[in-house]
Motif scaffolding. Structure first.
Motif, PDB file in Angstrom:
ATOM      1  N   VAL A  87      -0.854  -9.350  -3.624  1.00 32.14           N
ATOM      2  CA  VAL A  87      -1.950  -9.542  -4.577  1.00 32.14           C
ATOM      3  C   VAL A  87      -3.195  -8.789  -4.122  1.00 32.14           C
ATOM      4  N   ALA A  88      -3.451  -8.787  -2.824  1.00 38.49           N
ATOM      5  CA  ALA A  88      -4.636  -8.105  -2.301  1.00 38.49           C
ATOM      6  C   ALA A  88      -4.615  -6.614  -2.616  1.00 38.49           C
ATOM      7  N   VAL A  89      -3.446  -6.010  -2.595  1.00 39.05           N
ATOM      8  CA  VAL A  89      -3.320  -4.570  -2.855  1.00 39.05           C
ATOM      9  C   VAL A  89      -3.303  -4.289  -4.354  1.00 39.05           C
ATOM     10  N   GLY A  90      -2.643  -5.163  -5.135  1.00 39.49           N
ATOM     11  CA  GLY A  90      -2.700  -5.025  -6.582  1.00 39.49           C
ATOM     12  C   GLY A  90      -1.447  -4.550  -7.272  1.00 39.49           C
ATOM     13  N   THR A  91      -0.321  -4.442  -6.555  1.00 37.78           N
ATOM     14  CA  THR A  91       0.931  -4.032  -7.190  1.00 37.78           C
ATOM     15  C   THR A  91       1.677  -5.249  -7.719  1.00 37.78           C
TER      16      THR A  91
ATOM     17  N   LEU B 227       0.830  -1.201   0.000  1.00 40.16           N
ATOM     18  CA  LEU B 227       0.000   0.000   0.000  1.00 40.16           C
ATOM     19  C   LEU B 227       0.867   1.255   0.000  1.00 40.16           C
ATOM     20  N   GLU B 228       1.969   1.227   0.731  1.00 40.56           N
ATOM     21  CA  GLU B 228       2.901   2.358   0.705  1.00 40.56           C
ATOM     22  C   GLU B 228       3.447   2.558  -0.702  1.00 40.56           C
ATOM     23  N   ARG B 229       3.868   1.475  -1.318  1.00 37.75           N
ATOM     24  CA  ARG B 229       4.367   1.581  -2.689  1.00 37.75           C
ATOM     25  C   ARG B 229       3.290   2.126  -3.621  1.00 37.75           C
TER      26      ARG B 229
ATOM     27  N   VAL C 179      -7.358  -0.001 -12.607  1.00 36.89           N
ATOM     28  CA  VAL C 179      -7.197   1.150 -11.727  1.00 36.89           C
ATOM     29  C   VAL C 179      -7.173   0.642 -10.285  1.00 36.89           C
ATOM     30  N   VAL C 180      -6.028   0.784  -9.621  1.00 34.98           N
ATOM     31  CA  VAL C 180      -5.894   0.282  -8.245  1.00 34.98           C
ATOM     32  C   VAL C 180      -5.739   1.405  -7.231  1.00 34.98           C
ATOM     33  N   LEU C 181      -5.549   2.633  -7.715  1.00 38.45           N
ATOM     34  CA  LEU C 181      -5.563   3.823  -6.856  1.00 38.45           C
ATOM     35  C   LEU C 181      -6.238   4.937  -7.638  1.00 38.45           C
ATOM     36  N   GLU C 182      -7.232   5.572  -7.042  1.00 35.93           N
ATOM     37  CA  GLU C 182      -7.954   6.639  -7.714  1.00 35.93           C
ATOM     38  C   GLU C 182      -8.212   7.759  -6.720  1.00 35.93           C
ATOM     39  N   ALA C 183      -7.845   8.986  -7.128  1.00 35.45           N
ATOM     40  CA  ALA C 183      -7.989  10.140  -6.244  1.00 35.45           C
ATOM     41  C   ALA C 183      -7.336   9.852  -4.896  1.00 35.45           C
ATOM     42  N   ARG C 184      -6.170   9.208  -4.941  1.00 31.01           N
ATOM     43  CA  ARG C 184      -5.346   8.876  -3.773  1.00 31.01           C
ATOM     44  C   ARG C 184      -5.976   7.833  -2.855  1.00 31.01           C
ATOM     45  N   ARG C 185      -7.004   7.150  -3.313  1.00 28.71           N
ATOM     46  CA  ARG C 185      -7.658   6.117  -2.517  1.00 28.71           C
ATOM     47  C   ARG C 185      -7.449   4.756  -3.167  1.00 28.71           C
ATOM     48  N   PRO C 186      -6.939   3.767  -2.406  1.00 33.34           N
ATOM     49  CA  PRO C 186      -6.789   2.422  -2.975  1.00 33.34           C
ATOM     50  C   PRO C 186      -8.153   1.807  -3.255  1.00 33.34           C
ATOM     51  N   ILE C 187      -8.220   1.015  -4.300  1.00 29.35           N
ATOM     52  CA  ILE C 187      -9.490   0.420  -4.727  1.00 29.35           C
ATOM     53  C   ILE C 187      -9.700  -0.967  -4.123  1.00 29.35           C
TER      54      ILE C 187
ATOM     55  N   VAL D 229      -8.244  -2.482  -1.354  1.00 28.37           N
ATOM     56  CA  VAL D 229      -8.186  -2.662   0.095  1.00 28.37           C
ATOM     57  C   VAL D 229      -8.643  -1.398   0.801  1.00 28.37           C
ATOM     58  N   ASP D 230      -9.033  -1.557   2.051  1.00 27.68           N
ATOM     59  CA  ASP D 230      -9.400  -0.423   2.897  1.00 27.68           C
ATOM     60  C   ASP D 230      -8.174   0.010   3.696  1.00 27.68           C
ATOM     61  N   THR D 231      -7.787   1.252   3.567  1.00 26.72           N
ATOM     62  CA  THR D 231      -6.565   1.729   4.208  1.00 26.72           C
ATOM     63  C   THR D 231      -6.595   1.523   5.713  1.00 26.72           C
ATOM     64  N   ASP D 232      -7.688   1.875   6.367  1.00 25.92           N
ATOM     65  CA  ASP D 232      -7.751   1.735   7.819  1.00 25.92           C
ATOM     66  C   ASP D 232      -7.587   0.281   8.248  1.00 25.92           C
ATOM     67  N   SER D 233      -8.158  -0.625   7.493  1.00 30.52           N
ATOM     68  CA  SER D 233      -8.027  -2.046   7.834  1.00 30.52           C
ATOM     69  C   SER D 233      -6.582  -2.508   7.721  1.00 30.52           C
ATOM     70  N   VAL D 234      -5.887  -2.048   6.678  1.00 28.15           N
ATOM     71  CA  VAL D 234      -4.477  -2.404   6.504  1.00 28.15           C
ATOM     72  C   VAL D 234      -3.646  -1.835   7.655  1.00 28.15           C
TER      73      VAL D 234
END
Length: 482
Positions: free
Chosen positions: A149-153, A112-114, A428-436, A438-443
């Motif tokens: 894989v869950a994040v998509g990179t 997610l950081e990447r 598209v795995v990041l849009e408007a700075r939001r990951p598609i 995964v949920d950031t808070d959950s990570v």
């Protein structure tokens, strides 16, 4: 007919002509780039159901990080900068104090950081310290790959044996298991991970092989039997990498170690050597003759102790890319930071600001990095037929204005937080700075939970305390320089 059409952006292709198209477009069909060119031309020829307006944005190839460490994301603050405590934390966490949940949570956090920094592909060693890898059982590599894989990179996951002597004690506190693990056990783990993951998920996961770097202190410090074992094991790992067509990498190269690796027959165009500090003229020539690739980590502690001769390597014709060596107590996965650090680092050495111009520096995290990983035909530039790994970077930011010389601005002034949208494999795995995916808070919550559990197991909470050398001193104490 395309699936996604990106229009009205400043398209930085990094193609063979190094085109920069001021009002440019990229058409994506499936997981591939279908067309790149002026907006009017591409839009007319490639209509798509989804149109992304990149007005005010730079459109770049996905960035590529040549060297980082899985696992470090949950221990990066331990030790407060003391290398001895940091290495202790690495060895303990990666052998007896980590679980599958630890590796899954860390993988999602690091990926997610990447992703948020526009890094679509990166090399990640499954551990660190002095090549302490979690290869006692494939379950930990499985957990790491599943997290990515869950994040998509994309990730090139480097696995291999630890340094002799073997066996080494490994444990899983969650399972309540403990056993001595030998070299052959670790090789079995590597083979299983190769079979399960290499080339999977649209080639987003690739496996690389790593063996500990032999340096002069190992040659003089290991007993004869352990030194013979280290040499034989290095050759065996290298033979497997060649047999399976995998990238081969080593961490921590410095003066003399490239010559040793050459004598062992480890080098070649599918070999990527990390750090490579203090190389001699002979070793630079060896890299050029063998077409061995180098990843320089300009923000790493190793770069403080000795310099990777990037400019000399480049002039000798060696492929060199940048890596973050992330994460660690003093560095993140933001490749923009490391590119800027790398430029200033070598200019300071030469006392000449003409070295490593911004275009070359950008190549070192795009097309040159793809070449270093053996993936130049697939990623690293925006060209028809290549994988659709695309980053949209927001230029409508105070530190990126006025709106002229866009590539110059991107390289010198941008940072990872300027990344707006990321596409990997046409998705598209990041849009408007939001990951598609995964949920950031959950990570973040999972990462914190697994870190707390690891601290409870190890008794390392004391390593989170600020040292006496933090405030009101020009130089930290001698314990920081060990």
């Amino acid at each position: 007919m395309a699936d996604i059409l990106i229009v009205n952006g400043v398209v930085v292709t990094v193609d063979p002509e190094r085109r920069v198209i001021e009002d440019g477009a990229v058409a994506i069909a499936g997981d591939r780039i279908a067309a790149v060119g002026p907006t009017a031309e591409v839009a007319a020829a490639h209509p798509a159901p989804r149109v992304i307006d990149a007005r005010g944005k730079a459109v770049l190839p996905g960035l590529i990080d040549g060297h980082a460490h899985a696992g470090h994301g949950l221990i990066k603050t331990l030790g407060g900068g003391r290398g001895d405590l940091w290495y202790q934390a690495c060895e303990t966490a990666y052998t007896v104090a980590s679980t599958e949940a630890f590796w899954r949570a860390e993988a999602e956090l690091a990926a997610l950081e990447r992703l948020t920094f526009g890094v679509t592909t990166g090399v990640s060693l499954l551990g660190g310290g002095d090549t302490i890898l979690r290869t006692d059982d494939p379950a930990y590599g499985d957990a790491h790959c599943a997290g990515v894989v869950a994040v998509g990179t994309r990730s090139v996951v480097a696995v291999g044996p630890t340094r002799p002597p073997h066996p080494r004690r490994y444990a899983d506190p969650e399972r309540g298991t403990e056993r001595l693990v030998g070299f052959e056990d670790q090789m079995t783990t590597c083979r299983r991970l190769i079979d399960r993951w290499h080339g999977s998920h649209g080639n987003r996961i690739r496996i690389a092989l790593i063996t500990p770097t032999l340096r002069d202190e190992h040659v003089s410090g290991l007993g004869a039997a352990d030194l013979d074992a280290a040499r034989a094991q290095a050759r065996e790992v290298r033979a497997l990498s060649r047999d399976r067509g995998l990238l081969f990498t080593q961490d921590g190269h410095t003066t003399g170690s490239v010559k040793i690796a050459h004598e062992l027959g480890l080098l070649g165009p599918d070999a990527l050597l990390s750090h490579a500090t203090g190389l001699t003229d002979e070793e630079i020539a060896i890299c050029a003759e063998t077409d061995t690739r180098i990843v320089s980590n300009p923000s790493a502690v190793a770069a403080i102790m000795a310099r990777c001769p990037v400019t000399e390597l480049l002039e000798a014709g060696v492929t060199v890319c940048f890596g973050s060596d992330a994460t660690a107590p003093d560095r993140s996965g933001d490749l923009f930071r490391h590119v800027q650090q790398g430029m200033h680092y070598h200019r300071t050495f030469h006392r000449d600001p003409s070295w490593l111009p911004p275009g070359k520096a950008l190549e070192m995290v795009t097309i040159d990095a793809a070449r270093a990983l053996g993936l130049e035909a697939e990623i690293g530039s925006l060209e028809p037929g290549k994988k659709a790994d695309v980053v949209l970077l927001d230029l409508r930011r105070p530190h990126l204005y006025p709106a002229n010389m866009p590539v110059f601005r991107v390289v010198y002034f941008a940072n990872g937080n300027d990344v707006h949208t990321v596409i990997v494999d046409g998705e598209v795995v990041l849009e408007a700075r939001r990951p598609i995916r995964v949920d950031t808070d959950s990570v973040l919550d999972a990462a914190q939970r697994e870190t707390e559990l690891m601290l409870d197991r190890t008794g390392f909470r004391a390593l989170l305390e600020t040292s006496d050398g933090f405030w009101r001193t020009v130089r930290a104490g001698p314990e920081f320089r060990e």
